[in-house]
Scaffold this motif. Structure first.
Motif, PDB file in Angstrom:
ATOM      1  N   THR A 292       0.819  -1.215   0.000  1.00 19.39           N
ATOM      2  CA  THR A 292       0.000   0.000   0.000  1.00 19.39           C
ATOM      3  C   THR A 292       0.856   1.270   0.000  1.00 19.39           C
ATOM      4  N   PRO A 293       1.831   1.423   0.918  1.00 21.05           N
ATOM      5  CA  PRO A 293       2.666   2.635   0.859  1.00 21.05           C
ATOM      6  C   PRO A 293       3.534   2.688  -0.397  1.00 21.05           C
ATOM      7  N   GLN A 294       3.890   1.519  -0.956  1.00 23.94           N
ATOM      8  CA  GLN A 294       4.666   1.508  -2.189  1.00 23.94           C
ATOM      9  C   GLN A 294       3.841   2.053  -3.345  1.00 23.94           C
ATOM     10  N   ARG A 295       2.579   1.700  -3.385  1.00 24.10           N
ATOM     11  CA  ARG A 295       1.693   2.255  -4.410  1.00 24.10           C
ATOM     12  C   ARG A 295       1.575   3.768  -4.253  1.00 24.10           C
ATOM     13  N   ASP A 296       1.458   4.229  -3.007  1.00 22.18           N
ATOM     14  CA  ASP A 296       1.347   5.671  -2.764  1.00 22.18           C
ATOM     15  C   ASP A 296       2.633   6.395  -3.162  1.00 22.18           C
ATOM     16  N   ALA A 297       3.791   5.759  -2.897  1.00 25.02           N
ATOM     17  CA  ALA A 297       5.068   6.383  -3.256  1.00 25.02           C
ATOM     18  C   ALA A 297       5.201   6.526  -4.764  1.00 25.02           C
ATOM     19  N   LEU A 298       4.804   5.495  -5.518  1.00 28.71           N
ATOM     20  CA  LEU A 298       4.886   5.577  -6.980  1.00 28.71           C
ATOM     21  C   LEU A 298       3.876   6.587  -7.526  1.00 28.71           C
ATOM     22  N   ALA A 299       2.707   6.644  -6.907  1.00 33.08           N
ATOM     23  CA  ALA A 299       1.715   7.631  -7.337  1.00 33.08           C
ATOM     24  C   ALA A 299       2.234   9.050  -7.123  1.00 33.08           C
ATOM     25  N   LYS A 300       2.957   9.250  -6.025  1.00 35.98           N
ATOM     26  CA  LYS A 300       3.551  10.561  -5.773  1.00 35.98           C
ATOM     27  C   LYS A 300       4.690  10.840  -6.738  1.00 35.98           C
ATOM     28  N   LEU A 301       5.454   9.790  -7.087  1.00 32.68           N
ATOM     29  CA  LEU A 301       6.562   9.955  -8.019  1.00 32.68           C
ATOM     30  C   LEU A 301       6.067  10.421  -9.386  1.00 32.68           C
ATOM     31  N   ILE A 302       4.897   9.964  -9.784  1.00 36.89           N
ATOM     32  CA  ILE A 302       4.354  10.326 -11.086  1.00 36.89           C
ATOM     33  C   ILE A 302       3.989  11.806 -11.150  1.00 36.89           C
ATOM     34  N   THR A 303       3.619  12.376 -10.017  1.00 36.91           N
ATOM     35  CA  THR A 303       3.086  13.742 -10.005  1.00 36.91           C
ATOM     36  C   THR A 303       4.103  14.808  -9.622  1.00 36.91           C
ATOM     37  N   ILE A 304       5.263  14.434  -9.066  1.00 36.61           N
ATOM     38  CA  ILE A 304       6.207  15.451  -8.620  1.00 36.61           C
ATOM     39  C   ILE A 304       6.846  16.152  -9.825  1.00 36.61           C
ATOM     40  N   GLU A 305       7.260  17.369  -9.596  1.00 38.69           N
ATOM     41  CA  GLU A 305       7.929  18.153 -10.632  1.00 38.69           C
ATOM     42  C   GLU A 305       9.426  17.865 -10.573  1.00 38.69           C
ATOM     43  N   THR A 306       9.909  17.107 -11.516  1.00 35.91           N
ATOM     44  CA  THR A 306      11.331  16.777 -11.584  1.00 35.91           C
ATOM     45  C   THR A 306      11.742  16.550 -13.028  1.00 35.91           C
ATOM     46  N   PRO A 307      12.911  17.072 -13.419  1.00 37.07           N
ATOM     47  CA  PRO A 307      13.378  16.851 -14.790  1.00 37.07           C
ATOM     48  C   PRO A 307      13.989  15.471 -15.001  1.00 37.07           C
ATOM     49  N   LEU A 308      14.057  14.675 -13.943  1.00 32.92           N
ATOM     50  CA  LEU A 308      14.695  13.364 -14.050  1.00 32.92           C
ATOM     51  C   LEU A 308      13.806  12.340 -14.742  1.00 32.92           C
ATOM     52  N   LEU A 309      12.511  12.622 -14.857  1.00 33.12           N
ATOM     53  CA  LEU A 309      11.570  11.683 -15.471  1.00 33.12           C
ATOM     54  C   LEU A 309      10.885  12.335 -16.657  1.00 33.12           C
ATOM     55  N   SER A 310      10.874  11.632 -17.755  1.00 35.94           N
ATOM     56  CA  SER A 310      10.166  12.123 -18.938  1.00 35.94           C
ATOM     57  C   SER A 310       8.689  11.744 -18.847  1.00 35.94           C
TER      58      SER A 310
END
Length: 324
Positions: free
Chosen positions: A199-217
């Motif tokens: 459950t927290p892993q899903r939340d962490a990935l969901a947050k990773l998708i939305t953060i503003e970072t140039p490291l992810l296209s």
């Protein structure tokens, strides 16, 4: 390869010579490309290298912390990501929670530092892909590959748990093993532990998708979103398994209660049948004068016939009331 590093590779460079020396790692420049280092944080040399590195102090502690919950923490230069996986090469068919491992990673534009306290199949497979020349070349691809391996391993464990539950469901109907109740309880606990880690892993990935970072296209975010959806489906499967386990346990308790009630009912009938017979034999068995038939040699046979008649009347009454 330096002893404190389990793996050290140049991801977007020449894969023909992936192993780097400690001098090359310490003198690594941002213009040299993307560097991936994986360390066993239980090794003193690894802890020393992490503490002497230029990583943020908070992330140094997170990379070497024994208890690290899956989470995402964004920093000025990148982000920290903690995940949990299952080493399916170990005996996970019995107790998956015993093979649960934590993987931590700090990601910047030119550096990936991951740590764990034991070898992990997902990490070793990424290293094999890199040496094979088709491994990840960007941070997004690395995270995608890592998460995909971890989710695949967990899906395998979920399938194993599902098969175990199916066997227990069949045994409940066909077997009277006293260990069934304990086996179901163990399976429920394993399901809860696995769900608690996902459950927290899903939340962490969901947050990773939305953060503003140039490291992810954008494409990498979409692919990570697909992995996040896989975790959501896996959680749905775990919820279904948990509900099935609850129903199976309730059914087992119902069957055991029914079997106990049948035994008590049978004993009650036996007691009810012999209660008047015992009363009559006790009454006529007193050692006092005046007992009817004491002088008649046919009195015992008549008395036995009377007892048989009482028994027949009782059975007829029980049958009419549908007690038997």
């Amino acid at each position: 390869m330096p002893n404190c590093f389990a793996y050290c590779y140049q991801l977007n460079g020449d894969h023909s010579k992936p192993a780097l020396t400690l001098d090359k790692i310490n003198n690594w420049q941002s213009t040299d490309g993307l560097l991936w280092l994986h360390l066993d944080y239980t090794q003193p040399q690894a802890q020393q290298w992490i503490q002497q590195s230029h990583l943020p102090d908070i992330e140094k502690d997170s990379l070497t912390n024994d208890r690290e919950r899956p989470r995402l923490n964004q920093t000025k230069d990148g982000f920290f990501l903690a995940l949990r996986g299952i080493d399916i090469d170990k005996n996970t068919q019995n107790k998956p929670s015993d093979s649960m491992v934590s993987i931590r990673g700090y990601f910047t534009k030119n550096l990936i530092v991951t740590t764990s306290n034991q070898p992990i199949v997902a990490i070793s497979r990424i290293a094999d892909h890199i040496e094979g020349g088709f491994g990840p070349t960007t941070i997004g691809n690395f995270i995608l590959s890592l998460c995909d391996h971890l989710v695949s391993h967990k899906m395998t464990v979920i399938d194993i748990i599902d098969e175990q539950l199916t066997e227990l469901e069949e045994q409940v109907m066909t077997d009277s093993d006293m260990n069934l109740r304990n086996n179901i309880a163990v399976l429920r606990r394993e399901t809860v532990k696995l769900r608690h880690s996902m459950t927290p892993q899903r939340d962490a990935l969901a947050k990773l998708i939305t953060i503003e970072t140039p490291l992810l296209s954008l494409a990498e975010r979409q692919k990570i979103h697909e992995v996040d959806e896989k975790i959501s489906h896996a959680l749905d499967d775990l919820n279904a398994i948990r509900e099935r386990a609850n129903v199976t346990q309730e059914e087992l308790m119902s069957l055991q209660s029914e079997a106990l009630n049948q035994r008590l009912y049978f004993l009650s009938l036996i007691t009810t049948v012999f209660l008047p017979l015992g009363f009559l034999t006790g009454l006529f068995g007193v050692n006092l004068d005046g007992i009817p038939g004491a002088e008649d040699h046919l009195s015992f046979s008549i008395f036995c016939g009377l007892l048989v008649g009482v028994l027949i009347l009782q059975l007829a009454l029980f049958y009419r009331r549908k007690w038997i």
